[in-house]
Write a protein that holds these residues in place. Sequence first.
Motif, PDB file in Angstrom:
ATOM      1  N   LYS A 110      -7.549  24.591 -19.864  1.00 39.44           N
ATOM      2  CA  LYS A 110      -6.493  24.302 -20.836  1.00 39.44           C
ATOM      3  C   LYS A 110      -7.013  23.431 -21.973  1.00 39.44           C
ATOM      4  CE  LYS A 110      -1.577  23.243 -21.012  1.00 39.44           C
ATOM      5  NZ  LYS A 110      -0.378  22.862 -20.223  1.00 39.44           N
TER       6      LYS A 110
ATOM      7  N   SER B  63      -6.918  24.557 -25.849  1.00 38.18           N
ATOM      8  CA  SER B  63      -6.185  23.681 -26.776  1.00 38.18           C
ATOM      9  C   SER B  63      -7.069  23.278 -27.953  1.00 38.18           C
ATOM     10  CB  SER B  63      -5.696  22.430 -26.037  1.00 38.18           C
ATOM     11  OG  SER B  63      -4.763  22.771 -25.030  1.00 38.18           O
TER      12      SER B  63
ATOM     13  N   GLN C 202       2.085  30.087 -28.222  1.00 36.56           N
ATOM     14  CA  GLN C 202       2.685  29.591 -26.986  1.00 36.56           C
ATOM     15  C   GLN C 202       1.601  29.370 -25.941  1.00 36.56           C
ATOM     16  OE1 GLN C 202       5.763  32.233 -25.646  1.00 36.56           O
ATOM     17  NE2 GLN C 202       7.231  31.574 -27.206  1.00 36.56           N
ATOM     18  N   MET C 203       1.628  28.182 -25.330  1.00 38.18           N
ATOM     19  CA  MET C 203       0.681  27.845 -24.273  1.00 38.18           C
ATOM     20  C   MET C 203       1.420  27.754 -22.941  1.00 38.18           C
ATOM     21  SD  MET C 203      -2.598  27.309 -25.137  1.00 38.18           S
ATOM     22  CE  MET C 203      -3.223  25.974 -24.115  1.00 38.18           C
ATOM     23  N   PRO C 204       0.782  28.131 -21.836  1.00 34.88           N
ATOM     24  CA  PRO C 204       1.437  28.027 -20.524  1.00 34.88           C
ATOM     25  C   PRO C 204       1.618  26.572 -20.125  1.00 34.88           C
ATOM     26  CG  PRO C 204      -0.851  28.665 -20.260  1.00 34.88           C
ATOM     27  CD  PRO C 204      -0.580  28.687 -21.733  1.00 34.88           C
ATOM     28  N   GLU C 205       2.506  26.341 -19.189  1.00 35.39           N
ATOM     29  CA  GLU C 205       2.812  24.973 -18.760  1.00 35.39           C
ATOM     30  C   GLU C 205       2.095  24.601 -17.466  1.00 35.39           C
ATOM     31  OE1 GLU C 205       7.011  24.705 -18.477  1.00 35.39           O
ATOM     32  OE2 GLU C 205       7.348  24.925 -20.646  1.00 35.39           O
ATOM     33  N   GLN C 206       1.028  25.321 -17.128  1.00 34.43           N
ATOM     34  CA  GLN C 206       0.291  24.985 -15.914  1.00 34.43           C
ATOM     35  C   GLN C 206      -0.358  23.615 -16.031  1.00 34.43           C
ATOM     36  OE1 GLN C 206      -0.013  28.195 -17.115  1.00 34.43           O
ATOM     37  NE2 GLN C 206      -0.431  29.620 -15.463  1.00 34.43           N
ATOM     38  N   SER C 207      -0.688  23.071 -14.868  1.00 30.37           N
ATOM     39  CA  SER C 207      -1.388  21.783 -14.842  1.00 30.37           C
ATOM     40  C   SER C 207      -2.790  21.957 -15.407  1.00 30.37           C
ATOM     41  CB  SER C 207      -1.455  21.259 -13.400  1.00 30.37           C
ATOM     42  OG  SER C 207      -2.141  22.183 -12.572  1.00 30.37           O
ATOM     43  N   THR C 208      -3.440  20.851 -15.657  1.00 30.45           N
ATOM     44  CA  THR C 208      -4.750  20.886 -16.332  1.00 30.45           C
ATOM     45  C   THR C 208      -5.922  20.897 -15.352  1.00 30.45           C
ATOM     46  OG1 THR C 208      -4.753  18.470 -16.460  1.00 30.45           O
ATOM     47  CG2 THR C 208      -3.824  19.670 -18.323  1.00 30.45           C
TER      48      THR C 208
ATOM     49  N   THR D 237       0.454  34.522 -27.498  1.00 32.18           N
ATOM     50  CA  THR D 237       0.765  33.888 -26.213  1.00 32.18           C
ATOM     51  C   THR D 237      -0.490  33.805 -25.360  1.00 32.18           C
ATOM     52  OG1 THR D 237       2.994  34.832 -26.305  1.00 32.18           O
ATOM     53  CG2 THR D 237       2.244  33.970 -24.178  1.00 32.18           C
TER      54      THR D 237
ATOM     55  N   ARG E 198      -2.105  32.962 -21.619  1.00 29.85           N
ATOM     56  CA  ARG E 198      -1.669  33.016 -20.212  1.00 29.85           C
ATOM     57  C   ARG E 198      -2.851  32.697 -19.305  1.00 29.85           C
ATOM     58  NH1 ARG E 198      -1.974  37.185 -16.552  1.00 29.85           N
ATOM     59  NH2 ARG E 198      -2.552  38.663 -18.210  1.00 29.85           N
TER      60      ARG E 198
END
Length: 453
Positions: A312, A316, A334-340, A375, A377
């Motif tokens: 991520k 970023s 749009q970026m996913p909301e997963q943990s880093t 997007t 993913r």
Amino acid sequence: MVLNRFLLWLTIRTCLLLATLVAIAYSFTQFELIYTPLVLAVVAIFQISDLWRFIRRTNDNLTRFLQAIETRDFTVGFRQDKIDPSEKRLHKAFDLILNTIQASELSRQAQYLYLQGIVEHIPTGIIAINEREHIDLINPEAQTLLDIPNVANWKNLKTENSEALTKLLQLSHGESRLLEITINGNKKYLSVSLYAFKLIDKSIRLFTIKDIANEIDQKELEAWIKLTRVLTHEIMNSVTPLLSLTETMIMVLKQPNGKAKKVADLTDETIRDMVESLETIQLRSKGLLQFVEDYRKFTRVPELQPTPIEVKSMISSINLLMASELQKAGIQVQMPEQSTDLTIQGDRKLLEQVFINLLTNAIHALEGSDDPLITWRFEPGDRWIDIAIKDNGSGIDANKLEQIFIPFFSTKKDGSGIGLSLSRQIIYRHKGRIHVYSEKGVFTEMVVRLPVG
């Protein structure tokens, strides 16, 4: 049922014996019955003998039955005539059980022989090794491909291609690798895979080995044909106008008799035409030189310098680098909301080059689109991480999807056709894969699959 009958007959015999013993005891209290105890004693001895024979014969038969099962000796039989009815039923039960086990054993052996025949004749090498590196299974194809003898322990293998055998043991579960080995002067290209699993109480490593030299030769030939076609097209596009302009200039500078014209014979218009022709030649030469430079880049990917990469964070930073172009084009990201904590092992500079190229292609695909959107993913797995970038742009024609990774093929008018080819080469160097999914006028999604760190 048979056991119940056996217990019934045993109970009857025991009760009769007890009754006889009670009668003997009673007869001793009656003094007038002088010979009765003696007769009853003989009867009791006969009953004890019969009971002993009955139990011993049953135990012997049961022992024979269990030994037959243990040794898989299905020739053992139990007589059906001139025996007690209860024993006859027991013998029938023994025979029935042995016949059932024999049929099951024959079926199992037939299945084993069937599978053994498949393993021995399948055109893929198979090797199964347990945790002590003992070879549980090896078929003739594996011995031929690796040129190894039929030995019991992997450590005892001493061959000229020991390095290739060592590489096999370095594979992890589910991993596939291409090995290039030379045996007796013959070069072989082997595709090897490993599958690890537990079988009862043993840990098994199953290797599959396939000679793919013919497939590689065919694909290599197809790749050379495609590359030659593209190179010929590009070179002809540059050389043909150069040749035409050169011939035109020669005609202008020559007299009808073939001699060169004098400077005084050249008009201003002729000189202007020559300058324009030379400028065109220079421009096309630069284009051809750039084409050769792109080819050089494609054939000289630098060596990898792998380090742990937080996915991520890398994506970023790429979005931040391209933020001005994205903002200028009015594209929302749009970026996913997963943990880093998604991590891969790779060369960050080269991977950033790949994703910058994919993001640039997505930006170009969104030109003229309403509500342009890109997007990202991330899809983690046990051994892989998928990093996908999707746009809602113009899409790619279905007949061009298989060609976009061909060197110098481009769907853009001013594209070099080297970006995606170079990107795929970099991803392959990371032991990953890159796929494209698209629907004309709807979307395009590029999926990069990389092994976890």
